[in-house]
Design a protein around this motif. Structure first.
Motif, PDB file in Angstrom:
ATOM      1  N   LEU A 153       0.830  -1.209   0.000  1.00  0.00           N
ATOM      2  CA  LEU A 153       0.000   0.000   0.000  1.00  0.00           C
ATOM      3  C   LEU A 153       0.862   1.256   0.000  1.00  0.00           C
ATOM      4  N   ILE A 154       1.918   1.265   0.790  1.00  0.00           N
ATOM      5  CA  ILE A 154       2.799   2.431   0.865  1.00  0.00           C
ATOM      6  C   ILE A 154       3.499   2.677  -0.476  1.00  0.00           C
ATOM      7  N   PHE A 155       4.076   1.614  -1.048  1.00  0.00           N
ATOM      8  CA  PHE A 155       4.812   1.783  -2.305  1.00  0.00           C
ATOM      9  C   PHE A 155       3.860   2.017  -3.485  1.00  0.00           C
ATOM     10  N   ASP A 156       2.677   1.430  -3.456  1.00  0.00           N
ATOM     11  CA  ASP A 156       1.700   1.698  -4.513  1.00  0.00           C
ATOM     12  C   ASP A 156       1.323   3.176  -4.534  1.00  0.00           C
ATOM     13  N   THR A 157       1.166   3.762  -3.357  1.00  0.00           N
ATOM     14  CA  THR A 157       0.835   5.190  -3.284  1.00  0.00           C
ATOM     15  C   THR A 157       1.948   6.040  -3.884  1.00  0.00           C
ATOM     16  N   MET A 158       3.196   5.667  -3.612  1.00  0.00           N
ATOM     17  CA  MET A 158       4.318   6.400  -4.200  1.00  0.00           C
ATOM     18  C   MET A 158       4.318   6.267  -5.719  1.00  0.00           C
ATOM     19  N   MET A 159       4.027   5.075  -6.225  1.00  0.00           N
ATOM     20  CA  MET A 159       4.033   4.874  -7.671  1.00  0.00           C
ATOM     21  C   MET A 159       2.875   5.595  -8.352  1.00  0.00           C
ATOM     22  N   VAL A 160       1.764   5.774  -7.639  1.00  0.00           N
ATOM     23  CA  VAL A 160       0.663   6.575  -8.184  1.00  0.00           C
ATOM     24  C   VAL A 160       1.136   7.998  -8.446  1.00  0.00           C
ATOM     25  N   ALA A 161       1.907   8.539  -7.507  1.00  0.00           N
ATOM     26  CA  ALA A 161       2.437   9.901  -7.680  1.00  0.00           C
ATOM     27  C   ALA A 161       3.378   9.966  -8.880  1.00  0.00           C
ATOM     28  N   PHE A 162       4.254   8.974  -9.032  1.00  0.00           N
ATOM     29  CA  PHE A 162       5.180   8.957 -10.168  1.00  0.00           C
ATOM     30  C   PHE A 162       4.423   8.896 -11.499  1.00  0.00           C
ATOM     31  N   ALA A 163       3.515   7.935 -11.608  1.00  0.00           N
ATOM     32  CA  ALA A 163       2.809   7.732 -12.875  1.00  0.00           C
ATOM     33  C   ALA A 163       1.922   8.917 -13.216  1.00  0.00           C
ATOM     34  N   THR A 164       1.240   9.471 -12.224  1.00  0.00           N
ATOM     35  CA  THR A 164       0.351  10.609 -12.482  1.00  0.00           C
ATOM     36  C   THR A 164       1.135  11.847 -12.885  1.00  0.00           C
ATOM     37  N   ALA A 165       2.243  12.117 -12.190  1.00  0.00           N
ATOM     38  CA  ALA A 165       3.060  13.289 -12.530  1.00  0.00           C
ATOM     39  C   ALA A 165       3.629  13.174 -13.940  1.00  0.00           C
ATOM     40  N   ALA A 166       4.136  11.990 -14.290  1.00  0.00           N
ATOM     41  CA  ALA A 166       4.710  11.798 -15.622  1.00  0.00           C
ATOM     42  C   ALA A 166       3.650  11.932 -16.705  1.00  0.00           C
ATOM     43  N   ALA A 167       2.494  11.307 -16.483  1.00  0.00           N
ATOM     44  CA  ALA A 167       1.434  11.361 -17.498  1.00  0.00           C
ATOM     45  C   ALA A 167       0.878  12.770 -17.651  1.00  0.00           C
ATOM     46  N   ALA A 168       0.686  13.484 -16.540  1.00  0.00           N
ATOM     47  CA  ALA A 168       0.133  14.840 -16.621  1.00  0.00           C
ATOM     48  C   ALA A 168       1.101  15.797 -17.312  1.00  0.00           C
ATOM     49  N   ALA A 169       2.380  15.705 -16.963  1.00  0.00           N
ATOM     50  CA  ALA A 169       3.363  16.589 -17.592  1.00  0.00           C
ATOM     51  C   ALA A 169       3.468  16.321 -19.091  1.00  0.00           C
ATOM     52  N   ALA A 170       3.512  15.045 -19.453  1.00  0.00           N
ATOM     53  CA  ALA A 170       3.608  14.712 -20.877  1.00  0.00           C
ATOM     54  C   ALA A 170       2.335  15.092 -21.624  1.00  0.00           C
ATOM     55  N   ALA A 171       1.185  14.982 -20.958  1.00  0.00           N
ATOM     56  CA  ALA A 171      -0.081  15.347 -21.607  1.00  0.00           C
ATOM     57  C   ALA A 171      -0.111  16.830 -21.960  1.00  0.00           C
TER      58      ALA A 171
END
Length: 207
Positions: free
Chosen positions: A132-150
């Motif tokens: 749960l802890i690491f999944d939350t961190m990966m959500v931040a990584f994936a969302t930040a990368a996708a939003a910036a690239a979008a």
């Protein structure tokens, strides 16, 4: 000789037989041991669903990484000395996108054995909390990368007349299609990771 006779009833205390006690004990034991099984089955089902979601997120993150990391287009109608070329590493945002999704992919791959342990041992709360802890961190990584690239993809498609930024997708069509597909795949991975966080939280809540 007294003609009056006592007619009172006498209560007999019959001791409970050993076999009856054994039957009651067996019935009580069967009742108490049968109750945890539905909860264990539910937790195992959640763990199996968690494993499937991790595989789907891994595929989406890998697709986003590979698609963006191999995106490169050169316009064919110029000479070899003067050409227009578009590559993902020309923009730091796309470079960050590749790195972030590669990290997410690596984490999801490494988390699969822990998810399998959760299937074998559905009551292991420590593993679920760690994921749960690491999944939350990966959500931040994936969302930040996708939003910036979008944001960059939007400018590539539509441009910005106020800043004289031209829409390059009319020329670099293949480049824009590939980066757009990579962004969509990254958003899919982020959404699946959000579901994984919610699933782990529900599983820990019902412990």
């Amino acid at each position: 000789m007294d003609s009056t006779k006592s007619t009172g009833e006498t209560a007999l205390n019959i001791p409970e037989s050993k076999s009856t006690k054994d039957k009651n004990t067996v019935a009580y034991t069967a009742t108490t041991t049968a109750t945890p099984y539905p909860q264990a089955r539910w937790k195992r089902g959640v763990s199996i669903f968690d494993f499937i979601l991790r595989i789907c997120a891994l595929v989406a993150a890998l697709a986003a990484t590979a698609t963006m990391g191999t995106t490169d287009q050169t316009l064919p109608f110029f000479t070899q000395f003067f050409q227009f070329q578009a590559s993902y590493d020309d923009l730091p945002t796309f470079t960050f996108f590749v790195v972030a999704n590669a990290i997410v992919s690596g984490y999801l791959f490494l988390s699969l054995p822990f998810s399998i342990v959760g299937i074998v041992r559905p009551h292991a709360a420590g593993i679920k909390l760690l994921l749960l802890i690491f999944d939350t961190m990966m959500v931040a990584f994936a969302t930040a990368a996708a939003a910036a690239a979008a944001a960059i993809v939007y400018l590539a498609h539509n441009g910005n007349s106020n800043t004289n930024w031209l829409a390059i997708c009319q020329q670099f069509t293949d480049f824009c299609q590939r980066v757009s597909g990579a962004v969509v795949a990254s958003f899919i991975a982020a959404v699946i990771l959000i579901f994984l966080v919610l699933l782990s939280a529900v599983a820990l809540r019902r412990r």
